[in-house]
Scaffold this motif. Sequence first.
Motif, PDB file in Angstrom:
ATOM      1  N   VAL A  86       8.751  56.701 -10.606  1.00 46.64           N
ATOM      2  CA  VAL A  86       9.183  55.293 -10.535  1.00 46.64           C
ATOM      3  C   VAL A  86       9.457  54.665  -8.559  1.00 46.64           C
ATOM      4  N   GLU A  87       9.312  54.026  -8.652  1.00 45.67           N
ATOM      5  CA  GLU A  87       9.149  53.635  -7.142  1.00 45.67           C
ATOM      6  C   GLU A  87      10.956  52.183  -7.227  1.00 45.67           C
ATOM      7  N   ALA A  88      11.565  53.742  -6.307  1.00 46.42           N
ATOM      8  CA  ALA A  88      12.832  53.158  -6.361  1.00 46.42           C
ATOM      9  C   ALA A  88      13.000  51.908  -5.082  1.00 46.42           C
ATOM     10  N   THR A  89      11.612  51.137  -4.919  1.00 46.05           N
ATOM     11  CA  THR A  89      12.508  49.547  -4.409  1.00 46.05           C
ATOM     12  C   THR A  89      11.662  48.831  -5.807  1.00 46.05           C
ATOM     13  N   ASP A  90      11.862  49.038  -6.990  1.00 47.84           N
ATOM     14  CA  ASP A  90      11.342  48.359  -8.099  1.00 47.84           C
ATOM     15  C   ASP A  90      12.642  47.880  -8.466  1.00 47.84           C
ATOM     16  N   PHE A  91      14.619  48.536  -7.988  1.00 46.45           N
ATOM     17  CA  PHE A  91      15.119  48.457  -8.492  1.00 46.45           C
ATOM     18  C   PHE A  91      16.512  47.753  -7.682  1.00 46.45           C
ATOM     19  N   ALA A 111      21.893  50.876  -6.870  1.00 48.16           N
ATOM     20  CA  ALA A 111      19.772  50.807  -7.116  1.00 48.16           C
ATOM     21  C   ALA A 111      19.250  52.258  -6.841  1.00 48.16           C
ATOM     22  N   LEU A 112      19.796  53.100  -6.364  1.00 49.55           N
ATOM     23  CA  LEU A 112      18.848  54.201  -5.590  1.00 49.55           C
ATOM     24  C   LEU A 112      19.204  55.094  -6.822  1.00 49.55           C
ATOM     25  N   CYS A 113      21.111  54.879  -7.849  1.00 51.67           N
ATOM     26  CA  CYS A 113      21.673  55.715  -9.130  1.00 51.67           C
ATOM     27  C   CYS A 113      20.510  54.811 -10.305  1.00 51.67           C
ATOM     28  N   GLU A 114      20.655  54.150 -10.022  1.00 43.82           N
ATOM     29  CA  GLU A 114      19.716  53.550 -10.912  1.00 43.82           C
ATOM     30  C   GLU A 114      17.668  53.963 -11.707  1.00 43.82           C
ATOM     31  N   ALA A 115      17.875  54.107 -10.571  1.00 45.67           N
ATOM     32  CA  ALA A 115      15.891  54.828 -10.106  1.00 45.67           C
ATOM     33  C   ALA A 115      15.821  55.813 -10.201  1.00 45.67           C
ATOM     34  N   VAL A 116      16.945  56.816 -10.364  1.00 50.20           N
ATOM     35  CA  VAL A 116      16.942  58.644 -10.509  1.00 50.20           C
ATOM     36  C   VAL A 116      17.215  57.901 -12.349  1.00 50.20           C
ATOM     37  N   ALA A 117      18.541  57.525 -12.753  1.00 45.11           N
ATOM     38  CA  ALA A 117      18.561  57.091 -14.209  1.00 45.11           C
ATOM     39  C   ALA A 117      17.064  56.713 -14.619  1.00 45.11           C
ATOM     40  N   ALA A 118      16.145  56.170 -14.570  1.00 42.18           N
ATOM     41  CA  ALA A 118      15.493  56.021 -14.973  1.00 42.18           C
ATOM     42  C   ALA A 118      13.893  56.952 -14.881  1.00 42.18           C
ATOM     43  N   VAL A 119      13.922  57.786 -13.527  1.00 43.83           N
ATOM     44  CA  VAL A 119      13.163  58.790 -13.695  1.00 43.83           C
ATOM     45  C   VAL A 119      13.160  59.722 -15.444  1.00 43.83           C
ATOM     46  N   PRO A 120      11.702  59.086 -15.799  1.00 46.27           N
ATOM     47  CA  PRO A 120      11.546  60.759 -16.892  1.00 46.27           C
ATOM     48  C   PRO A 120      11.453  62.013 -16.584  1.00 46.27           C
TER      49      PRO A 120
END
Length: 521
Positions: A86-91, A111-120
Amino acid sequence: MTRPSIIAHSARTAALCLPQPGALYRLKSRTVWRLSSPDETGVLQHGEAQTVVTLLHELRPATRYLFEVEGFQPLSFQTAPCAGVVEATDFGLVADIAPDDIEGARSNAAALCEAVAAVPTGGTLHLGPGLWTSFPLRLKSQMTLHLAEGATLQAPSVRAGWPVLPSHDHNGRMLGSWEGLPAACFNAPVNAVQADNLVIEGRGVFDGSGDRGDWWSWPKETRDGARRPRGLHLINCRDVALLGFTIRNAPSWTIHPQGCARLTAAGLTIVAPADSPNTDGFNPESCREVVIAGVRFSVGDDCIAVKAGKRGPNGEADHLAETRGVRVSHCLMERGHGGLVIGSEMSGGVVDVSVEDCEMIGTDRGLRLKTRRGRGGSITNIVMRRVLLDGVETALSANAHYHCDADGHDDWVQCREPAVVNSGTPLIDGVIIEDVEIRGLAHAAGAFLGLPEAPIRNVRIRRLKITSSNPAAVATPPIMADRVRAMRHETIVSERAEVDCDDPSLLSAAPVSLPFDEMLS
């Protein structure tokens, strides 16, 4: 020829140990290596190793590798799989916002919180090159945070809006702490609570912005109902690897694993200014099975401080837990109050700690054990082997009259007459020191001050070599206790301590404490 060993590895990083005889932090000479794969043609990477602990970056997940290095047997290993990146910059992460931009830092945190949640599960969050300012980031289980070369994750310089970590969770388990006691504290810029199988890796930088805000101006205070944050705070985590990154300018302790098990830190750089208050480098507290290998320290307080909580003022002990099995090797401590320190918060007990093949240069003390009446607990089975102490003022010390806390100078703490042994009586028993070299000795090669009711026991010193003394040294008490006389170029002094040395000429007959009448004068 010896074979390199794997200290830890992930999907994209491997930390290797090149055990060259006589090498401490650095290898004796630069050594050429190459990396290939039986699954591909040709050399994939090559370079020169300068340090005993060498990290390989930018590897491919689930790939077999062959590591070949001059003077060692080849080593085969396979990287871990990765479930996705997951690329953090995508959020919506925004680069280069000002450190005092509260709204920008809050937006980046979201944004980083959303990115962490998206990591499988089993996946990686990738933070690419750039300067990224964010309020605290919380990580989760079964993930990797990969901080790319050229990436800096920076905390904001202001406290307004900074989240606070409570002293306990809803089950009454300790979360926030301060000097061994439960206490609300500001959340660390990077943190994790009850996260298992977590990797934090890369060539990038974590910057706690302690030098920009006001954190360092109130080191012992509480403001806005909380204590200062750590740089990286890991609470009740299991199976954690910290690989390769730099972390600097923490608001207080830099890396604080609390109640963790099976944690490995390899190839890190931990930095803070010499005058920054309480910026200890790495403080495992109530942890089990900790490996600290190939880490470079240059900090404002102790480089490594092993702790196990502090008994409360009314004897509270529910939050205490033992620290057991800490292995420190091939590290460089360039500056700090102590190289490897145990205590003074050790009420849960500290057992089985070793520091081997390390360099301590310009630290105030080398191996330092500190406790006092009221702590309780024990410090046992401590080992130092093959360590160079260069420009260290007091090389070895154990102090059971440490004058910490508001009552540290009270007579009941400092009195040299026997007190009643109870649950608050600390014990130091079992210290082995072997093959240690001291250069530029200033105050004392060793200073051991025990309690009359609980003397320090079973200190064994073998093959200790003092090669030079610092001619500019000024006589100074070598340990922080009342009534300790100033020393200069002393060998090994002890009081209420059993010290067995294979070279009797190193054992001084001079006392540690001043006579009582001299103290009064």
